[in-house]
Design a protein around this motif. Structure first.
Motif, mmCIF file in Angstrom:
data_model
loop_
_atom_site.group_PDB
_atom_site.id
_atom_site.type_symbol
_atom_site.label_atom_id
_atom_site.label_comp_id
_atom_site.label_asym_id
_atom_site.label_seq_id
_atom_site.Cartn_x
_atom_site.Cartn_y
_atom_site.Cartn_z
ATOM 1 N N ALA A 143 0.856 -1.187 0.000
ATOM 2 C CA ALA A 143 0.000 0.000 0.000
ATOM 3 C C ALA A 143 0.890 1.234 0.000
ATOM 4 C CB ALA A 143 -0.897 -0.008 1.229
ATOM 5 N N CYS A 144 0.393 2.291 -0.627
ATOM 6 C CA CYS A 144 1.199 3.511 -0.751
ATOM 7 C C CYS A 144 1.316 4.214 0.605
ATOM 8 C CB CYS A 144 0.553 4.444 -1.766
ATOM 9 S SG CYS A 144 1.420 6.000 -1.953
ATOM 10 N N PRO A 145 2.550 4.517 1.048
ATOM 11 C CA PRO A 145 2.737 5.169 2.345
ATOM 12 C C PRO A 145 2.612 6.694 2.293
ATOM 13 C CG PRO A 145 4.862 4.625 1.394
ATOM 14 C CD PRO A 145 3.818 4.170 0.397
ATOM 15 N N GLY B 278 -2.181 11.445 1.612
ATOM 16 C CA GLY B 278 -3.158 11.862 0.615
ATOM 17 C C GLY B 278 -3.425 10.829 -0.456
ATOM 18 N N CYS B 279 -2.814 9.652 -0.336
ATOM 19 C CA CYS B 279 -3.028 8.644 -1.374
ATOM 20 C C CYS B 279 -4.082 7.646 -0.914
ATOM 21 C CB CYS B 279 -1.737 7.904 -1.690
ATOM 22 S SG CYS B 279 -1.956 6.679 -2.997
ATOM 23 N N THR B 280 -4.944 7.257 -1.844
ATOM 24 C CA THR B 280 -6.014 6.320 -1.506
ATOM 25 C C THR B 280 -5.767 4.972 -2.173
ATOM 26 O OG1 THR B 280 -7.232 7.142 -3.402
ATOM 27 C CG2 THR B 280 -7.730 8.146 -1.277
ATOM 28 N N SER B 281 -4.520 4.520 -2.135
ATOM 29 C CA SER B 281 -4.164 3.312 -2.880
ATOM 30 C C SER B 281 -4.736 2.059 -2.229
ATOM 31 C CB SER B 281 -2.648 3.178 -2.956
ATOM 32 O OG SER B 281 -2.138 2.572 -1.792
ATOM 33 N N ASP B 282 -4.837 1.005 -3.042
ATOM 34 C CA ASP B 282 -5.168 -0.309 -2.503
ATOM 35 C C ASP B 282 -3.877 -0.988 -2.029
ATOM 36 O OD1 ASP B 282 -3.845 -1.058 -4.783
ATOM 37 O OD2 ASP B 282 -5.654 -1.561 -5.888
ATOM 38 N N TRP C 207 7.216 3.761 -7.673
ATOM 39 C CA TRP C 207 6.132 4.368 -8.433
ATOM 40 C C TRP C 207 4.818 3.965 -7.789
ATOM 41 C CZ3 TRP C 207 5.846 7.647 -12.559
ATOM 42 C CH2 TRP C 207 4.629 7.736 -13.236
ATOM 43 N N CYS C 208 3.917 4.912 -7.581
ATOM 44 C CA CYS C 208 2.582 4.571 -7.094
ATOM 45 C C CYS C 208 1.602 4.798 -8.228
ATOM 46 C CB CYS C 208 2.191 5.421 -5.889
ATOM 47 S SG CYS C 208 0.469 5.120 -5.410
ATOM 48 N N ARG C 209 0.888 3.733 -8.610
ATOM 49 C CA ARG C 209 -0.026 3.924 -9.733
ATOM 50 C C ARG C 209 -1.333 4.574 -9.290
ATOM 51 N NH1 ARG C 209 -3.442 -0.151 -8.810
ATOM 52 N NH2 ARG C 209 -2.577 -2.153 -8.148
ATOM 53 N N ALA C 210 -1.554 4.669 -7.966
ATOM 54 C CA ALA C 210 -2.763 5.354 -7.496
ATOM 55 C C ALA C 210 -2.561 6.868 -7.500
ATOM 56 C CB ALA C 210 -3.139 4.863 -6.108
ATOM 57 N N CYS C 211 -1.481 7.342 -6.862
ATOM 58 C CA CYS C 211 -1.297 8.796 -6.801
ATOM 59 C C CYS C 211 -0.312 9.281 -7.858
ATOM 60 C CB CYS C 211 -0.881 9.250 -5.405
ATOM 61 S SG CYS C 211 0.685 8.591 -4.812
ATOM 62 N N ASN C 212 0.215 8.350 -8.651
ATOM 63 C CA ASN C 212 1.015 8.728 -9.809
ATOM 64 C C ASN C 212 2.283 9.480 -9.416
ATOM 65 O OD1 ASN C 212 1.450 8.602 -12.538
ATOM 66 N ND2 ASN C 212 0.375 10.505 -13.001
HETATM 67 ZN ZN ZN Z 1 0.132 6.610 -3.765
#
Ligand code: ZN
Length: 432
Positions: A50-52, A55-59, A77-82
């Motif tokens: 999960a993205c640490p 403000g990120c709402t990653s799975d 790279w976080c594909r949720a918050c880019n």
């Molecule tokens: Zn993220």
């Protein structure tokens, strides 16, 4: 034909490493904030969790880390918050380093050998071995063809750097391609039309005609899959016995960047790699209508964004790509028909790519975004060489205001410094 000399060796080496800290450090840093699990052994090992970041709402598996990436860059790279980047970028993202401290750290890194990040990118020429799955839907040329083509490529590569190669070097200079770049892509020059015995290529029938011109080999793990010769101003011919065959040009130079640009022409890819290879991987499909084999496209799977930089007159083909994968986003040169046209007419390729990286997944558009996008496209349509420093500062100010993430640099201000610093080299290149 029988006096072909062994090719010159160019070992530009893998000295480019943007972080003072190792990949193991990036992994342990991230693991302080989130639980990671190893999911793949490709690219030196890939970890997800999960993205640490705030403000990120990653799975549970949006955040990817490549701590031992074969490029020498540990990256994430976080594909949720880019968001993404190297170890320093991570320290900035979690608030352990300020932008100013990060810029200072990068300056120290760069000053270790006196080269700017831009120059590192230009000089890099790293050849990264990537595991290649057996192609199921595209087969290599015959062993005889590959051996003879490899000898021709060696001969032409060597000839490019001798007296007879002057017309080839002039052609590359006009297209803004630096010597180091041409060496990394193993471009060559065939100074006289040749006819070769077809049996040496494993072929029957007429002689194998080798046109005079710039020799552009498509190599897969160093072996030729096709070879094109560029005659005159725009005419390409395939060396007999092998058409495009589903291959992707540039596979051997992929380094696992979080985004990839897919160009139409090989020399467009070469130029774009030179200018932005530290930000994105770059490949070419060789012709508008080419459909690369899935087994080749799979090598781009690590990139969550595929920027499709086909020529402006390839809208129908681009549309077909758009339905192929939702990672794909069309990226048009703002002036001229192709990437090289655009650069020759004053387009700034680093800003162009940075812009699409920032807006790439469509989720970062700010309120009033369409106005910002209009301003961005106006700047990208200008000839930045007229006033490089002012232009770069105007771009950086707009990007800051838009809140676009800046990949590869600590901040847009650092980016602007790099662009202004690079301008002398580039101006020399383009005006010669
Ligand atoms: Zn993220």
């Amino acid at each position: 034909m029988d006096q072909w000399q062994p090719s010159q060796q160019y070992n530009s080496g893998n000295s480019y490493n943007n972080a003072t800290v190792s990949g193991a450090d990036l992994l342990s840093l991230v693991q302080r904030n989130t639980r990671l699990r190893r999911v793949a052994s490709t690219n030196g090992g890939e970890w997800v969790g999960a993205c640490p970041l705030a403000g990120c709402t990653s799975d549970d598996d949006a955040f990817h880390v490549w701590p031992d990436h074969p490029s020498g860059h540990a990256n994430w790279w976080c594909r949720a918050c880019n968001r993404g980047g190297d170890t320093i970028a991570y320290l900035v993202a979690i608030g352990e380093l300020s932008e100013r401290e990060a810029a200072e750290r990068r300056r120290q890194e760069a000053s270790r050998d006196g080269r700017s990040p831009y120059q590192h990118a230009q000089m890099r020429g790293v050849r990264v071995e990537r595991p290649l799955e057996p192609a199921t839907d595209s087969t290599p040329p015959s062993a005889e063809w590959q051996a003879r083509a490899a000898a021709f490529v060696d001969y032409a590569e060597s000839a490019l750097w001798q007296a007879a190669g002057a017309p080839g070097r002039e052609l590359l200079a006009r297209r803004g391609i630096a010597d180091e770049t041409a060496m990394a892509w193993r471009l060559g020059w065939n100074s006289a039309e040749l006819r070769d015995d077809p049996h040496r290529w494993g072929l029957e029938g007429d002689a194998v005609w080798l046109a005079r011109g710039l020799v552009v080999p498509c190599l897969v793990r160093g072996a030729p899959w096709y070879v094109k010769v560029r005659r005159g101003s725009s005419d390409y011919v395939y060396v007999k016995g092998r058409g495009p065959s589903g291959a992707l040009y540039g596979l051997d130079l992929l380094s696992g960047r979080p985004a990839a640009v897919i160009c139409e022409g090989e020399l467009d890819a070469v130029l774009l790699w030179q200018e932005t290879g530290d930000l994105v991987d770059v490949v070419a499909i060789g012709a508008k209508a080419s459909r690369p084999a899935l087994s080749f496209l799979a090598h781009l799977a690590g990139a969550s964004l595929w920027l499709l930089a086909l020529d402006c007159d390839a809208e129908a083909e681009a549309g077909r790509w758009g339905t192929f994968s939702d990672r794909i986003r069309r990226m048009r040169p703002l002036v001229g028909n192709d990437v090289t046209d655009y650069a020759q007419q004053g387009g700034n390729l680093r800003a162009w790519v940075s812009y699409y990286l920032a807006i790439g997944d469509g989720s970062t558009t700010q309120p009033g975004g369409s106005d910002i996008e209009r301003q961005a496209e106006a700047l990208l349509s200008e000839d930045w060489r007229a006033a490089p420093t002012a232009w770069a500062q105007a771009w950086a100010a707009l990007a800051e205001r838009a809140g676009w993430p800046c990949y590869g640099f600590a901040s847009w201000a650092a980016w602007a410094e790099d662009v202004a610093g690079a301008s002398t080299t580039q101006l020399g290149l383009w005006r010669s």
